[in-house]
Structures are given as structure tokens and as C-alpha cells.
Design a protein around this motif. Structure first.
Motif, PDB file in Angstrom:
ATOM      1  N   LEU A 158       0.822  -1.209   0.000  1.00 15.29           N
ATOM      2  CA  LEU A 158       0.000   0.000   0.000  1.00 15.29           C
ATOM      3  C   LEU A 158       0.859   1.263   0.000  1.00 15.29           C
ATOM      4  N   THR A 159       1.903   1.284   0.807  1.00 16.04           N
ATOM      5  CA  THR A 159       2.748   2.482   0.838  1.00 16.04           C
ATOM      6  C   THR A 159       3.506   2.647  -0.484  1.00 16.04           C
ATOM      7  N   LYS A 160       3.779   1.548  -1.166  1.00 21.98           N
ATOM      8  CA  LYS A 160       4.409   1.635  -2.489  1.00 21.98           C
ATOM      9  C   LYS A 160       3.507   2.379  -3.466  1.00 21.98           C
ATOM     10  N   VAL A 161       2.211   2.081  -3.403  1.00 19.70           N
ATOM     11  CA  VAL A 161       1.254   2.794  -4.259  1.00 19.70           C
ATOM     12  C   VAL A 161       1.229   4.277  -3.895  1.00 19.70           C
ATOM     13  N   ALA A 162       1.174   4.570  -2.583  1.00 18.50           N
ATOM     14  CA  ALA A 162       1.148   5.968  -2.154  1.00 18.50           C
ATOM     15  C   ALA A 162       2.385   6.714  -2.647  1.00 18.50           C
ATOM     16  N   LYS A 163       3.535   6.098  -2.520  1.00 18.19           N
ATOM     17  CA  LYS A 163       4.776   6.755  -2.920  1.00 18.19           C
ATOM     18  C   LYS A 163       4.869   6.923  -4.439  1.00 18.19           C
ATOM     19  N   GLU A 164       4.218   6.030  -5.174  1.00 21.73           N
ATOM     20  CA  GLU A 164       4.164   6.170  -6.628  1.00 21.73           C
ATOM     21  C   GLU A 164       3.541   7.513  -7.016  1.00 21.73           C
ATOM     22  N   PHE A 165       2.607   7.976  -6.181  1.00 22.52           N
ATOM     23  CA  PHE A 165       1.951   9.261  -6.427  1.00 22.52           C
ATOM     24  C   PHE A 165       2.543  10.386  -5.579  1.00 22.52           C
ATOM     25  N   GLY A 166       3.617  10.094  -4.846  1.00 21.99           N
ATOM     26  CA  GLY A 166       4.255  11.107  -4.014  1.00 21.99           C
ATOM     27  C   GLY A 166       3.476  11.468  -2.771  1.00 21.99           C
ATOM     28  N   LEU A 167       2.716  10.507  -2.234  1.00 18.65           N
ATOM     29  CA  LEU A 167       1.850  10.774  -1.092  1.00 18.65           C
ATOM     30  C   LEU A 167       2.397  10.160   0.193  1.00 18.65           C
ATOM     31  N   ALA A 168       2.135  10.827   1.314  1.00 17.51           N
ATOM     32  CA  ALA A 168       2.510  10.304   2.627  1.00 17.51           C
ATOM     33  C   ALA A 168       1.474   9.276   3.093  1.00 17.51           C
ATOM     34  N   THR A 169       1.886   8.427   4.040  1.00 17.91           N
ATOM     35  CA  THR A 169       0.981   7.426   4.608  1.00 17.91           C
ATOM     36  C   THR A 169       0.955   7.541   6.126  1.00 17.91           C
ATOM     37  N   HIS A 170      -0.256   7.612   6.652  1.00 13.00           N
ATOM     38  CA  HIS A 170      -0.491   7.677   8.097  1.00 13.00           C
ATOM     39  C   HIS A 170      -1.053   6.333   8.559  1.00 13.00           C
ATOM     40  N   LEU A 171      -0.589   5.864   9.703  1.00 12.38           N
ATOM     41  CA  LEU A 171      -1.108   4.632  10.293  1.00 12.38           C
ATOM     42  C   LEU A 171      -1.895   4.969  11.546  1.00 12.38           C
ATOM     43  N   ASP A 172      -3.187   4.642  11.523  1.00 13.55           N
ATOM     44  CA  ASP A 172      -4.013   4.757  12.723  1.00 13.55           C
ATOM     45  C   ASP A 172      -3.771   3.513  13.556  1.00 13.55           C
ATOM     46  N   GLY A 173      -2.977   3.666  14.599  1.00  9.90           N
ATOM     47  CA  GLY A 173      -2.613   2.537  15.451  1.00  9.90           C
ATOM     48  C   GLY A 173      -3.265   2.620  16.818  1.00  9.90           C
ATOM     49  N   ALA A 174      -4.554   2.881  16.862  1.00 13.60           N
ATOM     50  CA  ALA A 174      -5.249   2.876  18.152  1.00 13.60           C
ATOM     51  C   ALA A 174      -5.051   1.543  18.853  1.00 13.60           C
ATOM     52  N   ARG A 175      -4.980   0.467  18.051  1.00 12.70           N
ATOM     53  CA  ARG A 175      -4.686  -0.877  18.568  1.00 12.70           C
ATOM     54  C   ARG A 175      -3.355  -1.373  17.981  1.00 12.70           C
ATOM     55  N   PHE A 176      -2.388  -0.482  17.948  1.00 10.91           N
ATOM     56  CA  PHE A 176      -1.084  -0.786  17.368  1.00 10.91           C
ATOM     57  C   PHE A 176      -0.468  -2.024  18.008  1.00 10.91           C
ATOM     58  N   ALA A 177      -0.489  -2.091  19.338  1.00  3.81           N
ATOM     59  CA  ALA A 177       0.149  -3.207  20.041  1.00  3.81           C
ATOM     60  C   ALA A 177      -0.527  -4.527  19.708  1.00  3.81           C
ATOM     61  N   ASN A 178      -1.855  -4.525  19.573  1.00  4.84           N
ATOM     62  CA  ASN A 178      -2.572  -5.756  19.227  1.00  4.84           C
ATOM     63  C   ASN A 178      -2.180  -6.249  17.844  1.00  4.84           C
ATOM     64  N   ALA A 179      -2.033  -5.322  16.893  1.00  4.84           N
ATOM     65  CA  ALA A 179      -1.592  -5.706  15.554  1.00  4.84           C
ATOM     66  C   ALA A 179      -0.168  -6.245  15.592  1.00  4.84           C
ATOM     67  N   LEU A 180       0.676  -5.590  16.372  1.00  8.81           N
ATOM     68  CA  LEU A 180       2.090  -5.963  16.416  1.00  8.81           C
ATOM     69  C   LEU A 180       2.285  -7.376  16.956  1.00  8.81           C
ATOM     70  N   VAL A 181       1.632  -7.697  18.082  1.00 10.17           N
ATOM     71  CA  VAL A 181       1.822  -9.036  18.652  1.00 10.17           C
ATOM     72  C   VAL A 181       1.148 -10.093  17.774  1.00 10.17           C
ATOM     73  N   SER A 182       0.100  -9.707  17.051  1.00 11.00           N
ATOM     74  CA  SER A 182      -0.524 -10.633  16.112  1.00 11.00           C
ATOM     75  C   SER A 182       0.424 -10.992  14.981  1.00 11.00           C
ATOM     76  N   LEU A 183       1.172 -10.002  14.505  1.00 10.22           N
ATOM     77  CA  LEU A 183       2.090 -10.220  13.387  1.00 10.22           C
ATOM     78  C   LEU A 183       3.428 -10.806  13.829  1.00 10.22           C
ATOM     79  N   GLY A 184       3.829 -10.530  15.059  1.00  9.94           N
ATOM     80  CA  GLY A 184       5.121 -11.012  15.529  1.00  9.94           C
ATOM     81  C   GLY A 184       6.295 -10.291  14.900  1.00  9.94           C
TER      82      GLY A 184
END
Length: 349
Positions: A158-184
Motif C-alpha cells: 500500500l505504501t508503495k502505491v502511495a509513494k508512486e503518487f508522491g503521497l505520505a501514509t499515516h497509520l491509525d494505530g489505536a490498537r497498534f500493540a494488538n496488531a504488532l503481537v498478532s504479526l510477531g
């Protein structure tokens, strides 16, 4: 049996103890407290980003809205999914803080946009010259609002697509820790190494009383964010109480331990529900949120017993006891195995 939301659970005792300690004596205001210096250092270490600009606010809405305002211009549009919190649940706060920037909704499957859908949405803008919205940042939510999780590879795509157009990417990580431990994976792998430019790093839903960090991996955004935070009335005078929470949250990896607890509680719930033939799932649960459906009679048993969760269809008063209604259940760090098991017993009837 309180599955209404992870922001409904208690703050962890270590966070509350840190607030009591911070209350002793005097400290410089507006983020000049020594605790904030420690927070800034710790977050930079955790994210392997020594130059990152790090700030605290009290709410996730403020974190998302002010971060996106910093990354955008009023004549632009932000790309997000129809399920994104910034679209559905923030009362147009992003548009308010962005001063006119709009949101463009990117089609999503299980609340996850794809590189193809994002590319098509971005390409469709800037087609009317001065008359239409210009392309702005992309906002991705991980964990999504439907309990699914983007893999590191999906984020990179997804960020590759954004950068193709010169756009920044924001991550809404309200549950950042839950995503992180899920992914390892590591925080760096899920953010700047994957092409993310700014993160709303949540604490409130994961054991804090009320604090969120905003992280910009390019410090060029620092001064603008500071001005926008002050102008938007989100610069705390007694800032040490935000700093104390975040520092306790990060100390000895408490934030990861609490996320594992909530993810594990949800996993126990999911295992039990999957053993009940009449239950069906709307999305595959990847972290601590589950959407599943069962009979109205089962929902009535649960509610009569005091269970708290949202019935997505909001139709408990109907006549047909066998009609399937969808539940949204969110496990927090304090959810006990006994309460999970009691909930499952009531679903079984």
C-alpha cells in the motif's frame, strides 16, 4: 462479560501508580517535563528511529486528526476505507482540523484496502484540474475496525502505491500493540521500514487511562504539529500526567504484555465460538475484535445474564428467536478466562 470495547476496561495498576508518583511535587508544563524526555527516548528506541518527532495527546481522535492535518493541505483529499475510524467515528474531526481536506473512501474487503483499489482511488483524483480535490495522504488502520490485521507485506504494498503518487501514509494505530503481537514483527517493521510516515500510537485501548502518541519519522513535520496541537487545544498544561502514563506503558514491555492478554482472551472466545455449529463469522479475527452471528434467543440469554457487547443489527426486540443477529465483541487486557467461558456457555444455551 464486558465485551463492549477495550476502551471500557480499567487502566492497568502500573499506569495508575505512575500517575500517583507523577503527582508528587512540581514539573515543568506543556511537555517540558523530564518524564516526557524519557518517553521520547524510549519511543525512538522501540521504533529504531533516533530522529523521530514524538508528541502526546489525550485522545485517538486528536492524534489522527492533527497528524493528518499536518500531512495534508485544505484542497486535498485523504484516502481511507469506508470502515476507517476517521470516517465513521470521529464526527468529522479530521475534516475540521484539516481545514477543508475531504476523505475519499477506498473500497475494502474485510475493512482492508488493496493496492489495486487504492491505486484506482488515487488515480481517479486530480482529474478536474483546479476544480477538484488534489491527492493527499493515505490513512491505514491496523488493527482494522473489523478486527482484521494488515501484514507487513500488505502495508509495504500500500505504501508503495502511495509513494508512486508522491503521497505520505499515516497509520491509525489505536490498537497498534494488538496488531504488532498478532504479526510477531517489530514496531519498525510495521511502520517506517514498511513505508509509513506517521503513526498514531495508541495507549488508551490497551491499559492506559487516556494517552496517545503521535510519531513522525521525518522530523520536518515537528514544528507544524506543535502549532496545530496548541491551536487545536490539545496541548496539555499538566503534561506530566500524559507522560507518566506513556512511560509506565512502555516500561518493561507492559504495552506488549497487555496486548497479548487481550488477543489471547479473544482467541479463547473465537475457539469456543467456532465449536458451536450455529455461530458464523463475518471476518476472520486476527487480534482482539470479533464479529460473529447467532440466534436472537442466544443474545437474549447473554443480555439477561448481564453480558455487555454491541448487537450490530440492534434488533433484540424482534419476534423470531432463531433469527441470526451479529455481535461485535472486543476483549481488553483484563478479560478473564472464566468470563470468556461463561459467555460461551450462554451462547451454547
Amino acid at each position: 462479560m464486558f465485551f463492549a470495547s477495550d476502551n471500557s476496561g480499567p487502566a492497568h495498576p502500573k499506569v495508575m501508580e505512575a500517575l500517583v508518583r507523577a503527582n508528587d511535587g512540581y514539573a515543568m508544563p506543556y511537555g517540558a517535563d523530564t518524564l516526557m524526555d524519557e518517553v521520547r527516548t524510549r519511543i525512538r528506541e522501540i521504533f529504531e528511529a533516533p530522529e523521530a518527532a514524538v508528541y502526546l495527546v489525550a485522545t485517538g481522535t486528536a492524534a489522527n486528526a492533527i497528524a493528518l492535518a499536518t500531512l495534508s493541505q485544505p484542497w486535498e483529499t485523504v484516502f481511507c476505507t469506508p470502515q476507517a475510524h476517521i470516517h465513521q467515528d470521529e464526527c468529522n474531526a479530521p475534516e475540521f482540523f484539516m481545514g477543508g481536506t475531504k476523505l475519499t473512501l477506498v473500497p475494502a474487503d474485510h475493512a482492508k484496502m488493496t493496492p489495486a483499489s487504492l491505486h484506482a482511488a488515487i488515480a481517479a483524483e486530480e482529474s478536474r484540474g483546479v476544480h477538484g480535490p488534489q491527492r493527499g495522504p493515505v490513512s491505514i488502520t491496523n488493527v482494522t475496525e473489523r478486527g482484521t490485521v494488515y501484514s507487513v507485506a500488505e502495508l509495504e504494498a500500500l505504501t508503495k502505491v502511495a509513494k508512486e503518487f508522491g503521497l505520505a501514509t499515516h497509520l491509525d494505530g489505536a490498537r497498534f500493540a494488538n496488531a504488532l503481537v498478532s504479526l510477531g514483527c517489530t514496531p519498525a517493521e510495521m511502520t517506517w521500514k514498511a513505508g509509513i510516515d506517521a503513526v498514531s500510537f495508541g495507549g488508551t485501548k490497551n491499559g492506559c487511562m487516556g494517552v496517545e502518541a503521535v510519531i513522525f519519522f521525518d522530523p520536518k513535520h515537528a514544528w507544524e504539529f506543535e502549532l496545530r496541537r496548541k491551536r487545536g487545544a490539545h496541548l496539555f498544561s499538566k503534561h506530566r500526567y500524559l507522560s507518566a502514563q506513556m512511560l509506565a506503558y512502555l516500561t518493561d514491555d507492559l504495552w506488549l504484555d497487555l496486548a497479548r492478554r487481550s488477543n489471547n482472551a479473544n482467541a479463547r472466545l473465537v475457539r469456543g465460538l467456532k465449536q458451536i455449529e450455529s455461530v458464523h463469522f463475518l471476518h476472520e479475527p486476527d487480534a482482539n475484535i470479533t464479529f460473529a452471528g447467532w440466534s436472537r434467543a442466544g443474545h437474549r440469554r447473554l443480555h439477561d445474564a448481564g453480558a455487555a457487547y454491541y448487537v450490530w443489527d440492534d434488533n433484540l426486540a424482534g419476534d423470531d428467536p432463531d433469527e441470526v443477529l451479529t455481535a461485535r465483541m472486543v476483549a481488553d487486557w483484563s478479560m478473564s478466562e472464566a468470563n470468556v467461558d461463561r459467555f460461551l456457555d450462554l451462547v451454547r444455551g
